[in-house]
Design an enzyme around this catalytic site. Structure first.
Site, PDB file in Angstrom:
ATOM      1  N   HIS A   1      -9.431   1.191   4.705  1.00 40.35           N
ATOM      2  CA  HIS A   1      -8.197   1.248   5.516  1.00 40.35           C
ATOM      3  C   HIS A   1      -8.508   2.318   6.769  1.00 40.35           C
ATOM      4  CE1 HIS A   1      -4.071   2.607   6.422  1.00 40.35           C
ATOM      5  NE2 HIS A   1      -3.720   1.378   5.952  1.00 40.35           N
TER       6      HIS A   1
ATOM      7  N   GLU B   1      -6.948   4.805   8.032  1.00 42.29           N
ATOM      8  CA  GLU B   1      -6.678   6.034   7.482  1.00 42.29           C
ATOM      9  C   GLU B   1      -7.819   6.619   6.996  1.00 42.29           C
ATOM     10  OE1 GLU B   1      -2.914   5.581   5.524  1.00 42.29           O
ATOM     11  OE2 GLU B   1      -1.908   4.852   7.445  1.00 42.29           O
TER      12      GLU B   1
ATOM     13  N   LYS C   1       0.024   4.375  -0.423  1.00 45.25           N
ATOM     14  CA  LYS C   1      -0.594   5.503   0.438  1.00 45.25           C
ATOM     15  C   LYS C   1      -0.376   6.805  -0.705  1.00 45.25           C
ATOM     16  CE  LYS C   1      -0.130   3.158   4.756  1.00 45.25           C
ATOM     17  NZ  LYS C   1      -0.095   3.246   6.347  1.00 45.25           N
TER      18      LYS C   1
ATOM     19  N   SER D   1       3.506  -2.168  10.480  1.00 50.12           N
ATOM     20  CA  SER D   1       4.817  -2.555  10.487  1.00 50.12           C
ATOM     21  C   SER D   1       5.278  -3.706  10.036  1.00 50.12           C
ATOM     22  CB  SER D   1       5.103  -2.086  11.905  1.00 50.12           C
ATOM     23  OG  SER D   1       4.797  -0.730  12.192  1.00 50.12           O
TER      24      SER D   1
ATOM     25  N   ASN E   1       0.943  -1.275   0.031  1.00 54.15           N
ATOM     26  CA  ASN E   1      -0.016  -0.034  -0.013  1.00 54.15           C
ATOM     27  C   ASN E   1       0.717   1.228  -0.014  1.00 54.15           C
ATOM     28  OD1 ASN E   1      -1.831   2.014   0.553  1.00 54.15           O
ATOM     29  ND2 ASN E   1      -2.336   1.377   2.667  1.00 54.15           N
TER      30      ASN E   1
ATOM     31  N   GLY F   1       2.283   2.089  10.698  1.00 53.96           N
ATOM     32  CA  GLY F   1       3.285   3.011  10.601  1.00 53.96           C
ATOM     33  C   GLY F   1       4.213   3.541  12.023  1.00 53.96           C
TER      34      GLY F   1
ATOM     35  N   GLU G   1      -5.403  -5.257  10.784  1.00 53.43           N
ATOM     36  CA  GLU G   1      -4.380  -4.079  10.878  1.00 53.43           C
ATOM     37  C   GLU G   1      -4.749  -3.348  12.093  1.00 53.43           C
ATOM     38  OE1 GLU G   1      -2.540  -2.782   6.894  1.00 53.43           O
ATOM     39  OE2 GLU G   1      -4.230  -1.568   7.051  1.00 53.43           O
TER      40      GLU G   1
HETATM   41  P1  PGA Z   1       2.868   0.042   7.747  1.00 51.74           P
HETATM   42  O1  PGA Z   1       1.382   0.223   6.891  1.00 51.74           O
HETATM   43  O2  PGA Z   1       3.455  -1.194   7.002  1.00 51.74           O
HETATM   44  O3  PGA Z   1       3.609   1.395   7.362  1.00 51.74           O
HETATM   45  O4  PGA Z   1       2.471  -0.114   9.165  1.00 51.74           O
HETATM   46  C1  PGA Z   1       0.484  -0.842   6.774  1.00 51.74           C
HETATM   47  C2  PGA Z   1      -0.743  -0.316   6.211  1.00 51.74           C
HETATM   48  O5  PGA Z   1      -1.317   0.891   6.551  1.00 51.74           O
HETATM   49  O6  PGA Z   1      -1.235  -0.946   5.344  1.00 51.74           O
END
Ligand code: PGA
Length: 249
Positions: A94, A96, A11, A212, A9, A172, A166
């Protein structure tokens, strides 16, 4: 047999030139695992990414879409528009998008229906916040998120659905759920599916872990029996790291 999937992803990262560069680096990586590989660039780069990966074992997917077919929705992109590029899979829900763009269980259920009506595959994301886990209600939160957006579907729809657990506190942040925490939740999700749809469905849906995931921890997380892959944010922006994760299966 459930599919192994590793999806990147991206983003809101990478303009056109960076997209070109990263894709050409991805193409140079050697794949030694059986995992399906996906990347999700921003809308503006989907067409370029789709064209650039045509002959390769990399599927280009979208990060989001609107539930309406067309019309007065300034700034939005429909399932039909994605399909017109050749995009067959979309990430929905997601954290976010839930946190910053008002995605609700109701709007997600509509997006799920619109994607399925367009014969698209869905990577459906969900996960608890840190406060939920501290209060011990992570399973209730996850069960609610899954049921609210997906459990109006009939069993055959699950052929087109990939689940992505997730935990918000691990996205992140550098904080990863332990492989045992991921396994426990994935087993719970599978049981939740089985209770309503039976074992045929629960055993065939791929459940990805996201939060992560890095080359250093992917192997251990992917070794868990109910973890079928990963949704990778930060580490998907580096071709070598991403393929180290892909090859962790
Ligand atoms: P990350 O993000 O691997 O940077 O923690 C995962 C995601 O948001 O899908």
């Amino acid at each position: 047999m459930r599919k192994h999937i590793v999806a990147g992803n991206w983003k809101m990262n990478n303009g056109l030139i960076q997209t070109e560069t990263l894709i050409s680096e991805l193409k140079q990586q050697e794949k030694t695992s059986d995992a399906e590989v996906m990347i999700a660039p921003s809308f503006t780069n989907l067409w370029h990414a789709f064209e650039a990966t045509r002959q390769y074992d990399i599927e280009v997917v979208a990060q989001n879409m609107h539930f309406s077919e067309k019309g007065a929705c300034t700034g939005e992109v429909s399932a039909g528009m994605l399909k017109s590029l050749g995009i067959k899979t979309v990430i929905l829900g997601h954290s976010e998008r839930r946190a910053y763009y008002n995605e609700t269980d109701q709007s997600l259920a509509k997006k799920v229906d619109a994607a399925l009506a367009n014969n698209m595959r869905i990577i459906f994301c969900f996960g608890e916040e840190l406060s939920d886990r501290k209060a011990g209600r992570q399973e209730d939160v996850v069960e609610h998120q899954i049921k609210a957006a997906l459990f109006h579907l009939n069993a055959s729809a699950f052929e087109h659905i990939v689940l992505a657990y997730e935990p918000v506190w691990a996205i992140g942040t550098g904080e990863t759920a332990s492989p045992e925490q991921a396994q426990d939740m994935h087993a719970f999700i599978r049981k939740t599916l089985e209770n309503t749809y039976g074992k045929n469905v629960s055993e065939s849906v791929s459940i990805l872990y996201g939060g992560s995931v890095k080359p250093a921890n992917a192997k251990e997380i992917f070794s868990k029996p109910d973890v079928d892959g990963g949704l990778i944010g930060g580490a998907s922006l580096n071709a070598e790291d991403f393929f180290a994760i892909v090859n962790a299966f």
